[in-house]
Enzyme design. Structure first.
Site, PDB file in Angstrom:
ATOM      1  N   GLU A 162       0.358  -1.240   0.209  1.00  0.00           N
ATOM      2  CA  GLU A 162      -0.112  -0.352  -0.155  1.00  0.00           C
ATOM      3  C   GLU A 162       1.100   0.696   0.106  1.00  0.00           C
ATOM      4  O   GLU A 162       0.863   2.104   0.998  1.00  0.00           O
ATOM      5  CB  GLU A 162      -1.348  -0.020   1.277  1.00  0.00           C
ATOM      6  N   GLU A 181      -4.994  -9.150   0.311  1.00  0.00           N
ATOM      7  CA  GLU A 181      -5.842  -8.711   1.731  1.00  0.00           C
ATOM      8  C   GLU A 181      -7.447  -8.120   1.839  1.00  0.00           C
ATOM      9  O   GLU A 181      -7.163  -7.786   1.048  1.00  0.00           O
ATOM     10  CB  GLU A 181      -4.973  -7.210   2.351  1.00  0.00           C
TER      11      GLU A 181
HETATM   12  C1  BGP Z   1      -4.279  -2.326   5.209  1.00  0.00           C
HETATM   13  C2  BGP Z   1      -2.642  -2.480   6.062  1.00  0.00           C
HETATM   14  C3  BGP Z   1      -2.257  -4.087   6.905  1.00  0.00           C
HETATM   15  C4  BGP Z   1      -3.398  -3.284   8.023  1.00  0.00           C
HETATM   16  C5  BGP Z   1      -5.097  -3.501   7.153  1.00  0.00           C
HETATM   17  C6  BGP Z   1      -6.399  -3.373   8.262  1.00  0.00           C
HETATM   18  O1  BGP Z   1      -4.718  -1.085   4.898  1.00  0.00           O
HETATM   19  O2  BGP Z   1      -1.775  -2.907   4.890  1.00  0.00           O
HETATM   20  O3  BGP Z   1      -1.231  -3.581   7.692  1.00  0.00           O
HETATM   21  O4  BGP Z   1      -3.496  -2.799   9.445  1.00  0.00           O
HETATM   22  O5  BGP Z   1      -5.404  -2.520   6.741  1.00  0.00           O
HETATM   23  O6  BGP Z   1      -6.275  -1.749   8.863  1.00  0.00           O
HETATM   24  P1  BGP Z   1      -6.927  -1.263  10.127  1.00  0.00           P
HETATM   25  O7  BGP Z   1      -5.582  -2.693  10.984  1.00  0.00           O
HETATM   26  O8  BGP Z   1      -5.838   0.014  10.461  1.00  0.00           O
HETATM   27  O9  BGP Z   1      -7.530  -1.392  10.508  1.00  0.00           O
END
Ligand code: BGP
Length: 468
Positions: free
Chosen positions: A168, A370
């Site tokens: 990202e 993801e």
């Molecule tokens: C994505 C990232 C992850 C993870 C996920 C969930 O953007 O790559 O690292 O954290 O989001 O988001 P959050 O943890 O902010 O709820």
């Protein structure tokens, strides 16, 4: 989408996504240097939910073997994590032997358990000493990243098949440099685009180093390199005005096409660069850069997808902080929300991305790198035997997998699915507020792991490829 049950191809893979800074802990052990998360945690721990800073991860380092076995026992065949730059290299840019040992052991463990490891080189975790030299605003740091990538390829080249340069890369420009939510809390649109541009160069230089290392026989013959970003086609209101469509073009240009053009064509979208220039935002371009960017083409792509982006024409050209506005959020009245995270749930967005990719980048192979659902206070959802009853997670994943199956039927080159995060982990400033796991991490009980109700469902899907 209402469908009885559907099937994903036999060679479609299921795995787990995680990152070094969110799981490893041991932030000072083994010669690890500070990264920006450690620095921010030291500076102001109250910025982190329940004052849980970067230090602990989710105790993965101590439980590594047990965790890998757990992932395998759920029917998964692969996992992604990231190498922490601040662990692998010392302050002079040489390999830190203890850091290298840490990752050699992790990869060996995964191999023994039977999990393929996907390695990402950067997950929002700039080493602080390099940030102090300008971070992503500095060419020196771009070159330091390329050097780090080279050392990683050559140190682990015979152990890893799937490499990724960044996770990202759009997020740091947004969170650290535009909306000022993450340390160092900057609000400056032009600096954010410079950071985005320099990360693009860093990506391309790393791919160049990867190809050179492969040429020299330092990597596995069937290894591949890719980039992971969050993608969503931007949506707007029904019956949009020209200005709404312009907001869609620029959002799509900066967040999606920028990266897709870079990884498929080795260039950045000219219309976006021209629009930025017309508003006085010049990228820090040098004559040699086009050649560097042309090396940015990858073998495949990771798509992180949590929620769609909905935009409309901005109310003004600049906001109250003087930040240029090209779009502003549009709240769709029918949106279904995950209230814990404040993110819209819209599984069809994955299908729409898949079709756009099929039509506009037809050679590009990709996977869902993801996707997941983070929910607050899951401890309140335990049954009498202490198992979290998370049917909403099953529903969330099922609906996304259904759209993926349909996209594949319709010609998408989507090869697999990694869930974020199969085992609960540390979520940046939200720390352990929202839990994503199919497996609970009990902070009141020494970080013990306990499968949630959904874990059995995941196992069934991952082993049968039937989604129902
Ligand atoms: C994505 C990232 C992850 C993870 C996920 C969930 O953007 O790559 O690292 O954290 O989001 O988001 P959050 O943890 O902010 O709820």
């Amino acid at each position: 989408m209402a469908q009885e049950s559907c099937r994903l191809p036999d060679d479609f893979f299921f795995g787990a996504a995680m990152s070094g800074p969110q799981t490893e802990g041991r932030w000072r052990d083994g010669g690890k240097l500070e990264n920006l998360w450690d620095t921010w945690s030291n500076l102001n721990i109250t910025d982190f939910h329940n004052r849980v800073g970067s230090y602990a991860g989710n105790d993965f380092s101590s439980r590594r073997h047990e965790d890998l076995e757990l992932l395998k026992s759920l029917g998964l065949t692969s996992m992604r994590t990231s190498i922490q730059w601040s662990r692998l290299l010392d302050a002079d840019g040489n390999v830190n032997p203890e850091g290298a040992k840490y990752y050699h052991e992790l990869f060996a463990d995964a191999r023994e358990v039977g999990l393929e490891v996907f390695v990402n080189l950067y997950h929002f975790d700039m080493p602080t000493h390099l940030f102090r030299r300008g971070g992503w605003e500095s060419r020196e740091v771009v070159e330091a990243y390329a050097h780090y990538a080279t050392l990683a390829f050559r140190t682990f080249g015979k152990e890893i098949r799937h490499w990724f340069t960044f996770n990202e890369p759009i997020v740091e420009p947004e969170q650290r440099y535009t909306n000022g939510e993450w340390y160092p809390f900057i609000r400056n649109y032009a600096r954010a685009r410079a950071v985005q541009y320099n990360i693009s160069l860093a990506h391309a230089l790393a791919v160049r180093e990867y190809r050179a290392a492969k040429e020299e026989g330092c990597l596995l013959d069937d290894s591949r390199i890719g980039l992971i970003n969050c993608f969503t086609p931007p949506y707007t209101r029904e019956n949009p005005s020209d200005a709404d469509l312009e907001a869609v073009r620029m959002t799509d240009g900066v967040c999606n096409r920028w990266w897709l053009d870079l990884v498929t064509r080795g260039e950045l979208p000219q219309d976006v660069i021209s629009t930025l220039a017309s508003r006085g935002i010049e990228l820090p371009r040098r004559p040699e850069d086009d050649l560097i960017l042309s090396d940015g083409k990858v073998d495949w792509l990771g798509c992180n997808y949590y929620h769609p982006e909905r935009v409309q024409a901005p109310a003004a050209d600049v906001d109250e902080n003087g930040i240029p506005q090209f779009a502003q959020p549009y709240v769709w009245p029918e949106a279904e929300m995950n209230k814990s995270r404040g993110w819209e749930i819209y599984p069809q967005g994955l299908y729409d991305f898949a079709m756009k990719t099929r039509d506009e980048y037809p050679d590009l192979e990709w996977f869902v790198s993801e996707n997941g659902m983070g929910i607050e206070r899951e401890d309140l959802r335990k049954d009498e035997s202490g198992v979290i009853q998370d049917d909403y997670r099953v529903d969330f994943v099922r609906r996304h997998l259904e759209w993926i199956a349909r996209a594949i039927q319709d010609g998408a080159k989507c090869r697999g699915y990694h869930y974020w995060a199969v085992i609960d982990n540390w979520s940046w400033a939200n720390a352990f507020k929202n839990r994503y796991g199919f497996v609970e991490v009990d902070l009141e009980d020494g970080y013990n792991r306990r499968p949630k109700k959904s874990a059995a469902w995941l196992k069934k899907v991952a082993t049968t490829h039937v989604v129902d």
